[in-house]
Design a protein around this motif. Structure first.
Motif, PDB file in Angstrom:
ATOM      1  N   ALA A 142      -3.710  13.152   1.020  1.00 54.86           N
ATOM      2  CA  ALA A 142      -3.946  14.558   0.708  1.00 54.86           C
ATOM      3  C   ALA A 142      -3.126  15.456   1.615  1.00 54.86           C
ATOM      4  N   ALA A 143      -2.947  15.028   2.870  1.00 51.46           N
ATOM      5  CA  ALA A 143      -2.152  15.838   3.793  1.00 51.46           C
ATOM      6  C   ALA A 143      -0.716  15.921   3.320  1.00 51.46           C
TER       7      ALA A 143
ATOM      8  N   ALA B 274      -7.330  10.989  -8.526  1.00 48.86           N
ATOM      9  CA  ALA B 274      -7.036   9.605  -8.911  1.00 48.86           C
ATOM     10  C   ALA B 274      -6.330   8.859  -7.793  1.00 48.86           C
ATOM     11  N   ALA B 275      -5.393   9.553  -7.125  1.00 50.88           N
ATOM     12  CA  ALA B 275      -4.631   8.875  -6.081  1.00 50.88           C
ATOM     13  C   ALA B 275      -5.484   8.554  -4.878  1.00 50.88           C
TER      14      ALA B 275
ATOM     15  N   ARG C  24       0.836  -1.205   0.000  1.00 53.49           N
ATOM     16  CA  ARG C  24       0.000   0.000   0.000  1.00 53.49           C
ATOM     17  C   ARG C  24       0.867   1.250   0.000  1.00 53.49           C
ATOM     18  N   ARG C  25       1.905   1.197   0.832  1.00 52.51           N
ATOM     19  CA  ARG C  25       2.773   2.368   0.927  1.00 52.51           C
ATOM     20  C   ARG C  25       3.496   2.606  -0.399  1.00 52.51           C
ATOM     21  N   THR C  26       3.918   1.556  -1.011  1.00 52.32           N
ATOM     22  CA  THR C  26       4.591   1.702  -2.299  1.00 52.32           C
ATOM     23  C   THR C  26       3.675   2.373  -3.314  1.00 52.32           C
TER      24      THR C  26
ATOM     25  N   ARG D 291       2.119   7.160  -6.298  1.00 52.88           N
ATOM     26  CA  ARG D 291       1.162   8.204  -6.628  1.00 52.88           C
ATOM     27  C   ARG D 291       1.667   9.570  -6.158  1.00 52.88           C
ATOM     28  N   SER D 292       2.346   9.535  -4.997  1.00 54.99           N
ATOM     29  CA  SER D 292       2.896  10.803  -4.502  1.00 54.99           C
ATOM     30  C   SER D 292       3.959  11.327  -5.442  1.00 54.99           C
ATOM     31  N   ALA D 293       4.771  10.411  -5.978  1.00 55.54           N
ATOM     32  CA  ALA D 293       5.802  10.820  -6.932  1.00 55.54           C
ATOM     33  C   ALA D 293       5.163  11.405  -8.178  1.00 55.54           C
ATOM     34  N   GLU D 294       4.097  10.740  -8.615  1.00 54.21           N
ATOM     35  CA  GLU D 294       3.403  11.270  -9.793  1.00 54.21           C
ATOM     36  C   GLU D 294       2.855  12.664  -9.501  1.00 54.21           C
TER      37      GLU D 294
END
Lengths: 729, 296
Positions: free
Chosen positions: A425-426, A340-341, A282-284, A289-292
């Motif tokens: 989101a945070a 999306a994320a 999940r973290r990956t 998504r965070s990188a995107e």
């Protein structure tokens, strides 16, 4: 659980080593104990034998006292016989005070032992307190002791006074006892035998105890070792069955507890691993998504470089300036990525628009829904708190940069926003805050740069205007001076011609008027010349021509010119100038400076002396000092005199005439020659002006190219003053 | 000892002991010489000093003998005990007048009070103590006490006793003599002759008294306290009193009596009995007490 069997067989058995150590200890202890026992017994026997010998001798000596005193064998018989009856006594005898035998009993085996030499017995015969003497003979000890009696005086003896005179003690004979060594040897043999048996017994006992102890120690240790092996092999169900209550037992119990805890820990670890894999997955995904999202944030600003437009977009609500399409695209893309994320149906970003202290939130981007779907933005305190606000159908995540509100992310989900979405989101809000802050800071920087550029341009314009004005002023002065001096020269020329009678005879009054015209004209000419010099200096038109100058010649030349001023004054002008002082400088400028100084000196001196003194300086240059005995200058006025158009006495009734430009021009010339002009003065005593010049000017011999105004003036013909024209101040 | 005794005799021959000195009117120095540390001698000295008409100086000496002995014709010496007279003789006190207090006086030599009573009294006491079994009394004596033993032999005969006396010259010889006499006698008499009756002899006599049951008659009361059955002697104070009387006579210029005993200055001898020894030997103490014996 499996009980551990003692089935390991190490190369070097612990049990054997323990047994050997303990056996060695037992052997040592037994040996030492046996030796100590034997030694102690031997000492005891010897001491006992010495004590017995002493007892026998003392007893015989006491009992045979009268016999020895009387030399009577009959009186000695009983005590000697009693002594001889003792089992270990082989000889008992009594001897008189001369060492002669009174009575002796001896064992047949001894035969007739001869008495020892008198030399040996003498100490005993002469000293009543002599200790017993021992003579070692084969198989027995020959022991001797003195027989002592008291020799009280007759009177004392008859009176039998208990506290009477002290009795003298005399040796009246010798007691002799032969003590056999056989009993002692038998005792020693018995002691030795007992000691050996005791040692052997202790040894056997020690060996048995060692074996037992070794087994008791090694077996549990082996069990522990086997248990450890099984645990290492992965068998965590092993249990070590050691029931002893000692430290080994405690160790085994600890071992079992450790194995049990290890087993439990392994089970927990497996469970955690399983959960961790899901969490990692999940973290990956979140990181991806965070990188995107981060890529989305970074892309527009870096790609287009239209930062100012981006900044405008996010720092103002002016719709007319909403031409930052890159930022719009970035924010829209960010909202889309965030939607999306997080998997929410709709997401939006509100940005702050500062209105003095307060700010207002305005929608900057949205994805997956209408404006109404996101509801009203939160209040300022809600954002400042920093924590996400979770409502039933939406979540509001503040965007803060260094605790300063930048905006708010709004996630909308009719089924409720999941905690994972809020958490994502945070984190995204943090990155978004940095991006927005960077964009705003970059925009502010661009604005500042733009303002600076505009101001610089204005300053350059002003500078050019000022330069032009200055050039025009100098050009004006030069032109005016030139245009004034030309007709003035004509006036002077014609005045002289009239005064000389070229145009006819003149009366006395006419000549006086002509003299006034000439004087005023010359003063005016001097003023104009000085203004012209000053303007030349300021406009850079003064040129320096460096040659080898003999300072003596300069001083003499100035002194010669000054003779005209000295005609009406009782002043003695002296020149002190060595002929060898020669420097590279502009002779005309130097002469102009010194002339000015000498002229001033004469002008401000009523009587006395004016001295021109030339001397060399340490740096190879020279110093020209003009010293007078005039009125002097106050300390506070000594710098004012070098300023343009300044005189100490500026009143309309001043005594000394002048323009106030002479010293200013002289200092400018001195500076142009890389020199300095200084003054030392005392009011009422006099002044000394000193011109210091280097061996060679440091500045280029010729000044740089003159400004445009200079170029213009250079085209004009120079008007030289007539030779008679002075340049006094 | 013999040499010393001979010297004493020789000295005494030089002194006109029986006559008043020509210069009797001149003040004389009286000195009493005695061995120190003997209680009996102290009593003698005290009594003498009290009764002497002039101040008497007491000179005590130890084992090393007297020092600073006064000499000269104006000195009157009173010697107490055999050691004192021997010391004076050894010092060649020529010219001095001597009043000796001795157990056994040399015959016709010096005039002085005797220290021991007559042997007859001693034998009588022994006879009473062992009556009626006592037949033979053994004794050892030396040269100094030979005269006394002759008197004793006569007295024994008068009492129906046999006196077996051995003349000896030393203590060792005395011990051997006593060993020989022991089995043959019923009692032992040890005269106060210090030349032969040494402490060892006295000790052996006590041993015989213990082993053989032989009553021992000693010379002094102190010997009774040491274990002898009985002793007959004069009181030391009586001896001092007699000596003082003799000295006073001499100082007054009077003639000293030739036989002091006859003057009977002593007031009688004293008999002392050891009660413990008497009980052990089965001696009839009552009979002795009737004789005036004091049982201690």
């Amino acid at each position: 659980m499996n009980a551990v069997a003692y089935n390991r067989k190490p190369a070097r058995r612990f049990r054997t080593r323990v047994f050997i150590y303990l056996l060695a200890g037992a052997l040592t202890t037994s040996g030492v104990s046996g030796a100590a026992f034997y030694t102690r017994q031997v000492k005891f026997i010897e001491k006992d034998r010495a004590r017995r010998a002493n007892t026998l001798l003392t007893s015989l000596a006491t009992q045979a006292e009268l016999g020895a005193y009387a030399g009577d064998a009959a009186l000695c018989d009983l005590p000697a016989r009693r002594t001889f009856r003792e089992e270990d006594v082989v000889l008992a005898g009594v001897y008189d005070a001369r060492g002669r035998e009174i009575l002796r009993f001896s064992a047949p085996a001894l035969g007739t032992p001869p008495p020892p030499p008198m030399a040996l017995l003498k100490p005993l015969l002469h000293d009543p307190d002599a200790p017993p003497m021992r003579i070692a003979v084969e198989g027995w000890d020959d022991l001797w002791a003195p027989i002592v009696t008291s020799a009280r005086s007759a009177a004392v003896a008859f009176s039998s006074e208990p506290g009477g005179a002290s009795a003298r003690r005399d040796v009246v004979g010798l007691a002799r006892v032969g003590l056999s060594l056989k009993p002692a040897r038998e005792q020693l043999a018995e002691v030795l035998s007992t000691g050996l048996w005791l040692t052997a017994f202790l040894l056997v006992l020690g060996a048995a105890a060692s074996l037992l102890i070794a087994r008791r120690i090694s077996d549990p240790v082996l069990a522990l070792a086997n248990g450890a092996d099984q645990i290492r092999a992965g068998n965590l169900d092993v249990r070590i069955d050691v029931a002893s209550g000692d430290e080994i037992g405690l160790l085994a119990e600890s071992f079992n507890l450790m194995a049990a805890e290890l087993r439990d820990t392994m089970a927990k670890l497996e469970s955690l691993n399983r959960g961790l894999e899901g969490e990692v997955s999940r973290r990956t995904d979140e990181i991806r998504r965070s990188a995107e999202f981060t890529q989305v944030l970074n892309a527009p600003i870096g790609a287009t470089g239209e930062a100012s437009r981006v900044a405008d977009t996010i720092t103002t609500d002016d719709s007319s300036r909403h031409d930052g399409e890159d930022l719009k695209r970035m924010l829209d893309t960010a909202c889309s990525s965030l939607q999306a994320a997080t998997g929410v149906p709709a997401a939006a970003l509100f940005l702050t628009v500062e209105e003095s202290v307060e700010f207002e939130l305005q929608l900057a981007a949205q994805s997956g829904g209408d404006r109404e779907l996101f509801g009203s933005p939160p209040s300022q305190p809600q954002i400042a708190a920093g924590a996400p606000l979770v409502e039933p159908t939406r979540a509001l995540v503040p965007v803060l940069f260094r605790r300063e509100p930048q905006g708010v992310l709004v996630l909308v989900d009719p089924a409720g926003v999941s905690p994972h979405a809020i958490e994502f989101a945070a984190r995204a809000a943090g990155q978004l805050a940095i991006a927005i802050s960077n964009a705003r800071a970059y925009a502010a920087l661009q604005h500042l740069a733009k303002e600076l550029t505009e101001r610089n341009a204005a300053l350059v314009n002003q500078r050019d205007q000022l330069q032009e004005m200055n050039r025009l002023k100098s050009e004006f002065l030069a032109n005016v001076s030139h245009e004034l001096r030309t007709p003035l020269n004509a006036i002077l020329g014609y005045t002289e011609l009239i005064a000389e009678g070229i145009y006819g005879e003149t009366t006395g009054e006419q000549r006086e008027a002509l003299a006034g015209v000439e004087e005023s004209s010359r003063n005016l000419l001097t003023l104009i010349n000085q203004i012209l010099d000053l303007s030349k200096v300021e406009s850079g038109k003064v040129e320096i021509y460096v040659t080898d100058v003999v300072m003596h010649d300069v001083a003499q030349h100035v002194a010669a010119e000054a003779q005209v001023q000295l005609r009406d004054k009782p002043i003695k002008l002296t020149v002190v100038a060595p002929k060898l002082i020669k420097i590279k400088t502009d002779a005309a400028r130097v002469q102009q400076i010194v002339t000015n100084l000498v002229s001033n000196a004469i002008k401000f001196t009523d009587r006395g002396t004016v001295t021109i003194q030339v001397s060399s300086t340490k740096d190879g240059g020279c110093a020209i000092a003009v010293r007078d005995t005039g009125i002097g200058i106050r300390k506070e006025h000594q710098q004012i005199i070098f300023e343009e158009f300044r005189q100490i006495d500026g009143s309309s009734t001043r005594r000394y005439a002048g323009t106030g430009l002479g010293l200013a021009i002289a200092r400018r010339f001195a500076q142009m020659l890389s020199g300095a002009l200084t003054v030392e003065s005392q009011l009422g005593i006099g002044s000394t002006f000193t011109l210091n010049l280097p061996a060679e000017p440091r500045q280029p011999a010729r000044p740089p190219a003159p400004p445009p105004s200079a170029r213009i003036s250079a085209t004009m013909p120079a008007v030289r003053p007539p030779p008679a024209a002075g340049r006094a101040k | 000892v013999v040499t010393k005794a001979a010297l004493v005799v020789a000295l005494s021959m030089t002194v006109p002991a029986m006559r008043v000195p020509a210069h009797a009117a001149e003040p004389m120095q009286v000195v009493l010489i005695k061995r120190a540390g003997v209680t009996a001698y102290e009593e003698v000295a005290e009594e003498f000093a009290e009764r002497c008409r002039v101040h008497a100086r007491v000179l005590s000496f130890g084992d090393e003998g007297p020092r600073g002995l006064p000499l000269g014709p104006d000195v009157l010496l009173v010697t107490v005990g055999q050691e004192a007279i021997d010391a004076v003789a050894a010092h060649s006190a020529i010219g001095a007048r001597i009043i000796p207090i001795l157990a056994f006086h040399p015959p016709d030599a010096l005039v002085g009070p005797p220290a021991s009573p007559s042997p007859e009294l001693i034998l009588k006491v022994l006879a009473v103590a062992r009556a009626p079994k006592l037949k033979v009394v053994g004794a050892v004596y030396g040269p100094r006490s030979a005269a006394t033993l002759q008197q004793a032999a006569a007295a024994a005969h008068k009492l129906g006793l046999t006196l077996m006396a051995s003349r000896v010259s030393s203590g060792a010889e005395a011990v051997r003599a006593l060993r020989r006499l022991g089995p043959d006698v019923g009692a032992l008499w040890l005269p106060g002759d210090p030349d032969v009756i040494t402490p060892q002899v006295f000790q052996y006599a006590l041993r015989l008294q213990l082993e053989l049951g032989l009553p021992v008659a000693a010379a002094t009361r102190q010997q009774v306290h040491s274990g002898a059955l009985v002793a007959v002697d004069f009181s030391p104070r009586a001896a001092g009193r007699v000596a003082a009387d003799l000295a006073n006579r001499y100082l007054e210029g009077r003639t000293l009596p030739a036989d002091v005993e006859k003057v009977d200055l002593y007031g009688g001898a004293r008999v002392t009995v050891n009660a413990t020894v008497a009980r052990r030997l089965g001696v009839d103490v009552v009979a002795l007490e009737r004789m005036g014996a004091r049982v201690e």
